[in-house]
Write a protein that holds these residues in place. Structure first.
Motif, PDB file in Angstrom:
ATOM      1  N   GLN A  13       1.058  -3.917  -7.160  1.00 33.74           N
ATOM      2  CA  GLN A  13      -0.207  -4.622  -7.241  1.00 33.74           C
ATOM      3  C   GLN A  13      -0.354  -5.602  -6.095  1.00 33.74           C
ATOM      4  N   ALA A  14      -1.593  -5.905  -5.763  1.00 42.28           N
ATOM      5  CA  ALA A  14      -1.860  -6.900  -4.727  1.00 42.28           C
ATOM      6  C   ALA A  14      -1.139  -8.205  -5.064  1.00 42.28           C
ATOM      7  N   SER A  84       3.299 -10.739  -0.440  1.00 39.78           N
ATOM      8  CA  SER A  84       1.848 -10.979  -0.522  1.00 39.78           C
ATOM      9  C   SER A  84       1.067  -9.746  -0.079  1.00 39.78           C
ATOM     10  N   ARG A  86      -1.393  -6.631   0.304  1.00 44.48           N
ATOM     11  CA  ARG A  86      -2.849  -6.481   0.162  1.00 44.48           C
ATOM     12  C   ARG A  86      -3.205  -5.005   0.117  1.00 44.48           C
ATOM     13  N   PRO A  87      -4.327  -4.652  -0.461  1.00 44.38           N
ATOM     14  CA  PRO A  87      -4.725  -3.239  -0.467  1.00 44.38           C
ATOM     15  C   PRO A  87      -4.782  -2.629   0.932  1.00 44.38           C
ATOM     16  N   GLU A  88      -5.146  -3.414   1.924  1.00 37.96           N
ATOM     17  CA  GLU A  88      -5.222  -2.884   3.296  1.00 37.96           C
ATOM     18  C   GLU A  88      -3.852  -2.617   3.905  1.00 37.96           C
ATOM     19  N   ASP A  89      -2.766  -2.989   3.229  1.00 35.53           N
ATOM     20  CA  ASP A  89      -1.416  -2.649   3.684  1.00 35.53           C
ATOM     21  C   ASP A  89      -1.019  -1.230   3.263  1.00 35.53           C
ATOM     22  N   THR A  90      -1.860  -0.580   2.471  1.00 38.82           N
ATOM     23  CA  THR A  90      -1.570   0.773   2.011  1.00 38.82           C
ATOM     24  C   THR A  90      -1.437   1.740   3.175  1.00 38.82           C
ATOM     25  N   THR A 110       1.615   1.970  -1.524  1.00 36.32           N
ATOM     26  CA  THR A 110       0.272   1.886  -2.073  1.00 36.32           C
ATOM     27  C   THR A 110       0.117   0.546  -2.786  1.00 36.32           C
ATOM     28  N   VAL A 111      -0.892  -0.210  -2.369  1.00 41.23           N
ATOM     29  CA  VAL A 111      -1.147  -1.521  -2.951  1.00 41.23           C
ATOM     30  C   VAL A 111      -2.476  -1.447  -3.710  1.00 41.23           C
ATOM     31  N   SER A 112      -2.430  -1.674  -4.986  1.00 40.21           N
ATOM     32  CA  SER A 112      -3.641  -1.617  -5.810  1.00 40.21           C
ATOM     33  C   SER A 112      -4.259  -2.998  -5.941  1.00 40.21           C
ATOM     34  N   SER A 113      -5.577  -3.007  -6.046  1.00 34.95           N
ATOM     35  CA  SER A 113      -6.287  -4.287  -6.157  1.00 34.95           C
ATOM     36  C   SER A 113      -6.431  -4.699  -7.604  1.00 34.95           C
TER      37      SER A 113
END
Length: 113
Positions: A13-14, A84, A86-90, A110-113
Motif C-alpha cells: 500500500q501507499a 514512503s 507511492r503509486p507512481e513508484d509502480t 506494485t503500490v496501491s493507493s
C-alpha cells in the motif's frame, strides 16, 4: 558471464516499504558500479539509484529522501530500500552493472493507493 538475480518485489500500500535485493554471480562484484532501474507501465526505463564500487551514491530526484541504495560486497549483493512508496513508484525494477550489457530479469513492484 556475470548473472544478476533480483528479489523482494511485491504488492504494497501507499506509504509502505519494500527492500529489493540483487545478487551477482562471480568473484569481482566489488569492482562494479551498480544501478537500480525501473520501468513503469507505458514508460521508458529510468535510473532510480546508483552506487559506485567505492560506495558513492546518486538518486533520481523523484526518489531522493525515500529510497536508499547500498551494497554488501561480502555477499555480492546490492540493495534498494524503498520507503514512503507511492503509486507512481509502480513498475518492474531491474538491477544493472553500469556501462555493461548485464541486467537482471526484473522484479515487479506494485503500490496501491
Amino acid at each position: 558471464q556475470v548473472q544478476l538475480v533480483e528479489s523482494g518485489g511485491g504488492l504494497v500500500q501507499a506509504g509502505g516499504s519494500l527492500r529489493l535485493s540483487c545478487v551477482a554471480s562471480g568473484s569481482i562484484f566489488r569492482v562494479y558500479d551498480m544501478g537500480w532501474y525501473r520501468q513503469g507501465p507505458g514508460k521508458q526505463r529510468e535510473l532510480v539509484a546508483g552506487i559506485t564500487s567505492g560506495g558513492s551514491t546518486n538518486y533520481a530526484d523523484s526518489v531522493k529522501g525515500r529510497f536508499t541504495i547500498s551494497r554488501d560486497n561480502a555477499k555480492n549483493t546490492v540493495y534498494l530500500q524503498m520507503n514512503s512508496l507511492r503509486p507512481e513508484d509502480t513498475g518492474v525494477y531491474y538491477c544493472h552493472i553500469l556501462r555493461t550489457g548485464v541486467w537482471g530479469q526484473g522484479t515487479q513492484v506494485t503500490v496501491s493507493s
